[in-house]
Motif scaffolding. Sequence first.
Motif, mmCIF file in Angstrom:
data_model
loop_
_atom_site.group_PDB
_atom_site.id
_atom_site.type_symbol
_atom_site.label_atom_id
_atom_site.label_comp_id
_atom_site.label_asym_id
_atom_site.label_seq_id
_atom_site.Cartn_x
_atom_site.Cartn_y
_atom_site.Cartn_z
ATOM 1 N N LYS A 1 0.835 -1.208 0.000
ATOM 2 C CA LYS A 1 0.000 0.000 0.000
ATOM 3 C C LYS A 1 0.871 1.261 0.000
ATOM 4 O O LYS A 1 0.582 2.238 -0.703
ATOM 5 C CB LYS A 1 -0.924 0.002 1.213
ATOM 6 N N ASP A 2 1.935 1.225 0.814
ATOM 7 C CA ASP A 2 2.876 2.359 0.854
ATOM 8 C C ASP A 2 3.564 2.543 -0.499
ATOM 9 O O ASP A 2 3.755 3.663 -0.974
ATOM 10 C CB ASP A 2 3.926 2.136 1.949
ATOM 11 N N MET A 3 3.923 1.406 -1.112
ATOM 12 C CA MET A 3 4.565 1.457 -2.426
ATOM 13 C C MET A 3 3.613 2.032 -3.471
ATOM 14 O O MET A 3 4.011 2.826 -4.336
ATOM 15 C CB MET A 3 5.014 0.059 -2.833
ATOM 16 N N LEU A 4 2.324 1.652 -3.397
ATOM 17 C CA LEU A 4 1.323 2.170 -4.325
ATOM 18 C C LEU A 4 1.196 3.685 -4.214
ATOM 19 O O LEU A 4 1.158 4.400 -5.232
ATOM 20 C CB LEU A 4 -0.031 1.511 -4.051
ATOM 21 N N LYS A 5 1.148 4.178 -2.989
ATOM 22 C CA LYS A 5 1.047 5.634 -2.770
ATOM 23 C C LYS A 5 2.302 6.350 -3.293
ATOM 24 O O LYS A 5 2.213 7.397 -3.937
ATOM 25 C CB LYS A 5 0.856 5.931 -1.284
ATOM 26 N N LYS A 6 3.460 5.768 -3.012
ATOM 27 C CA LYS A 6 4.730 6.368 -3.419
ATOM 28 C C LYS A 6 4.824 6.461 -4.950
ATOM 29 O O LYS A 6 5.195 7.498 -5.503
ATOM 30 C CB LYS A 6 5.892 5.539 -2.871
ATOM 31 N N LEU A 7 4.461 5.360 -5.639
ATOM 32 C CA LEU A 7 4.515 5.342 -7.106
ATOM 33 C C LEU A 7 3.473 6.275 -7.719
ATOM 34 O O LEU A 7 3.733 6.942 -8.719
ATOM 35 C CB LEU A 7 4.311 3.922 -7.632
ATOM 36 N N THR A 8 2.296 6.341 -7.115
ATOM 37 C CA THR A 8 1.238 7.240 -7.606
ATOM 38 C C THR A 8 1.674 8.695 -7.493
ATOM 39 O O THR A 8 1.510 9.491 -8.441
ATOM 40 C CB THR A 8 -0.074 7.019 -6.820
ATOM 41 N N ASP A 9 2.243 9.062 -6.344
ATOM 42 C CA ASP A 9 2.731 10.435 -6.139
ATOM 43 C C ASP A 9 3.848 10.772 -7.129
ATOM 44 O O ASP A 9 3.878 11.870 -7.709
ATOM 45 C CB ASP A 9 3.249 10.600 -4.704
ATOM 46 N N LYS A 10 4.755 9.804 -7.335
ATOM 47 C CA LYS A 10 5.878 10.026 -8.252
ATOM 48 C C LYS A 10 5.369 10.194 -9.684
ATOM 49 O O LYS A 10 5.819 11.081 -10.423
ATOM 50 C CB LYS A 10 6.851 8.844 -8.179
ATOM 51 N N TYR A 11 4.408 9.370 -10.077
ATOM 52 C CA TYR A 11 3.824 9.415 -11.424
ATOM 53 C C TYR A 11 3.157 10.769 -11.679
ATOM 54 O O TYR A 11 3.345 11.385 -12.734
ATOM 55 C CB TYR A 11 2.816 8.281 -11.567
ATOM 56 N N GLN A 12 2.397 11.249 -10.699
ATOM 57 C CA GLN A 12 1.712 12.539 -10.843
ATOM 58 C C GLN A 12 2.712 13.701 -10.905
ATOM 59 O O GLN A 12 2.533 14.647 -11.688
ATOM 60 C CB GLN A 12 0.729 12.730 -9.684
ATOM 61 N N LYS A 13 3.758 13.599 -10.087
ATOM 62 C CA LYS A 13 4.786 14.653 -10.057
ATOM 63 C C LYS A 13 5.526 14.730 -11.395
ATOM 64 O O LYS A 13 5.718 15.819 -11.953
ATOM 65 C CB LYS A 13 5.777 14.388 -8.930
ATOM 66 N N ILE A 14 5.921 13.553 -11.923
ATOM 67 C CA ILE A 14 6.634 13.529 -13.202
ATOM 68 C C ILE A 14 5.727 14.014 -14.326
ATOM 69 O O ILE A 14 6.153 14.747 -15.224
ATOM 70 C CB ILE A 14 7.173 12.119 -13.512
ATOM 71 N N SER A 15 4.455 13.623 -14.304
ATOM 72 C CA SER A 15 3.485 14.066 -15.326
ATOM 73 C C SER A 15 3.413 15.586 -15.375
ATOM 74 O O SER A 15 3.417 16.191 -16.454
ATOM 75 C CB SER A 15 2.098 13.497 -15.022
ATOM 76 N N LEU A 16 3.356 16.215 -14.199
ATOM 77 C CA LEU A 16 3.292 17.679 -14.113
ATOM 78 C C LEU A 16 4.578 18.315 -14.628
ATOM 79 O O LEU A 16 4.542 19.297 -15.379
ATOM 80 C CB LEU A 16 3.030 18.100 -12.662
ATOM 81 N N GLU A 17 5.731 17.738 -14.247
ATOM 82 C CA GLU A 17 7.025 18.278 -14.684
ATOM 83 C C GLU A 17 7.178 18.184 -16.197
ATOM 84 O O GLU A 17 7.668 19.125 -16.841
ATOM 85 C CB GLU A 17 8.169 17.529 -13.988
ATOM 86 N N VAL A 18 6.773 17.059 -16.778
ATOM 87 C CA VAL A 18 6.857 16.880 -18.235
ATOM 88 C C VAL A 18 5.968 17.897 -18.946
ATOM 89 O O VAL A 18 6.373 18.494 -19.959
ATOM 90 C CB VAL A 18 6.477 15.442 -18.642
ATOM 91 N N LYS A 19 4.777 18.122 -18.421
ATOM 92 C CA LYS A 19 3.861 19.106 -19.007
ATOM 93 C C LYS A 19 4.473 20.503 -18.980
ATOM 94 O O LYS A 19 4.413 21.246 -19.969
ATOM 95 C CB LYS A 19 2.538 19.090 -18.233
ATOM 96 N N GLU A 20 5.071 20.877 -17.837
ATOM 97 C CA GLU A 20 5.708 22.197 -17.706
ATOM 98 C C GLU A 20 6.894 22.337 -18.656
ATOM 99 O O GLU A 20 7.096 23.394 -19.265
ATOM 100 C CB GLU A 20 6.154 22.410 -16.255
ATOM 101 N N LEU A 21 7.690 21.262 -18.782
ATOM 102 C CA LEU A 21 8.850 21.294 -19.678
ATOM 103 C C LEU A 21 8.419 21.402 -21.136
ATOM 104 O O LEU A 21 9.059 22.101 -21.929
ATOM 105 C CB LEU A 21 9.717 20.047 -19.474
ATOM 106 N N ASN A 22 7.342 20.722 -21.505
ATOM 107 C CA ASN A 22 6.834 20.823 -22.875
ATOM 108 C C ASN A 22 6.377 22.238 -23.197
ATOM 109 O O ASN A 22 6.614 22.748 -24.307
ATOM 110 C CB ASN A 22 5.675 19.841 -23.078
ATOM 111 N N THR A 23 5.753 22.900 -22.223
ATOM 112 C CA THR A 23 5.344 24.300 -22.403
ATOM 113 C C THR A 23 6.572 25.186 -22.580
ATOM 114 O O THR A 23 6.609 26.069 -23.449
ATOM 115 C CB THR A 23 4.528 24.781 -21.179
ATOM 116 N N GLN A 24 7.596 24.927 -21.760
ATOM 117 C CA GLN A 24 8.848 25.693 -21.845
ATOM 118 C C GLN A 24 9.528 25.468 -23.193
ATOM 119 O O GLN A 24 10.036 26.416 -23.805
ATOM 120 C CB GLN A 24 9.777 25.272 -20.707
ATOM 121 N N LEU A 25 9.516 24.224 -23.669
ATOM 122 C CA LEU A 25 10.111 23.901 -24.970
ATOM 123 C C LEU A 25 9.428 24.655 -26.102
ATOM 124 O O LEU A 25 10.093 25.183 -26.995
ATOM 125 C CB LEU A 25 10.022 22.393 -25.235
#
Length: 338
Positions: free
Chosen positions: A232-256
């Motif tokens: 359960k802890d691993m699921l939360k950790k991976l979900t948080d990481k996935y959402q964080k990376i998704s947001l960062e990629v979106k911001e970087l694409n806008t910057q690009l």
Amino acid sequence: IKAGKNVRVSEDGLKFFSEIEGWVMFENNVIKVENVYQINGDVDYNTGNITSLGTVIVKGTVKDGFRVEATGDIIVNAVEAAELVAEGSITIKSGIQGKGTGTIKAKGNVYAKFVEQANIETESSLVVTDSIMHSNVIAKEHIIVLKGKKGLIVGGKYRAGTVIAAKNIGSKVATLTQLEVGFDPFIKAELDKTLEKTTYLKEEYVQTRLNLQRLINEIKTVGEQNVDKEKKDMLKKLTDKYQKISLEVKELNTQLQKLQLKLRENKKGFIFAREKMFTNIEIGIRNLSYKVREETDFCTFYDENGEIKWKQFDEIILNKYAGALMATAEKEEKTKNK
């Protein structure tokens, strides 16, 4: 001639007076006086690194591993594998033997007799008397190597906003030399870094999504009520990481997208070889590329109708874009040699 920093002009406009004790500088038809910190020998273990307000003058050499930083100009005799950072211009009376790690950064122009295995960034232009060899140069405006006997650019990568001009470019042994003009090289460098970061994050994004999907499938198989706390802890950790990376990629694409729009701004770019352009020279003008496969004499490379072309050396075009810089460089040289 206009009065600049720490200089006042007489009422009749014929005389200039310094308001402080310091070093008289003349650039772009502006006369100014800067505070000066002078070292009569080398910058080494005896002096340590130098950080100073105003201008720094080093009568000797900035030795390997040392750093000189100034809010004004820096004037030195020679530079080894050291670091120089100036908010003004940098003048190296002899030259730079950077050994691959020597770094020069300036907001103003950079002047040197020769440059070898160095990294240079200037928000203005680089003017070298004799040669630039196996170096990495980013100049927002121009790179000029026309005065000395060799007037040579060979080996390395050179990016300038508008003009790269030398007597000779490349060598008889076809040393790879990369030249790029027609865009803001600082934006291009930022774009390259952003692309690299985006590529890395996208790979991490895909891997995180796979790991997350694998874990979700595993939980579905055993039933949520049978899942232990560790998963359960691993699921939360991976979900948080996935959402964080998704947001960062979106911001970087806008910057690009923003950086790519800036890079596409219509800008002229020219590469000049007053004597000879050797083979194995990679030329980039804006978004176009061209490889020199035959030696070419007395030439100007430019883009027209979506294609890189060349014609005879065009002194008129050179002077139109870089004439003021070359005149300033000549005045600077005379001033420093006094």
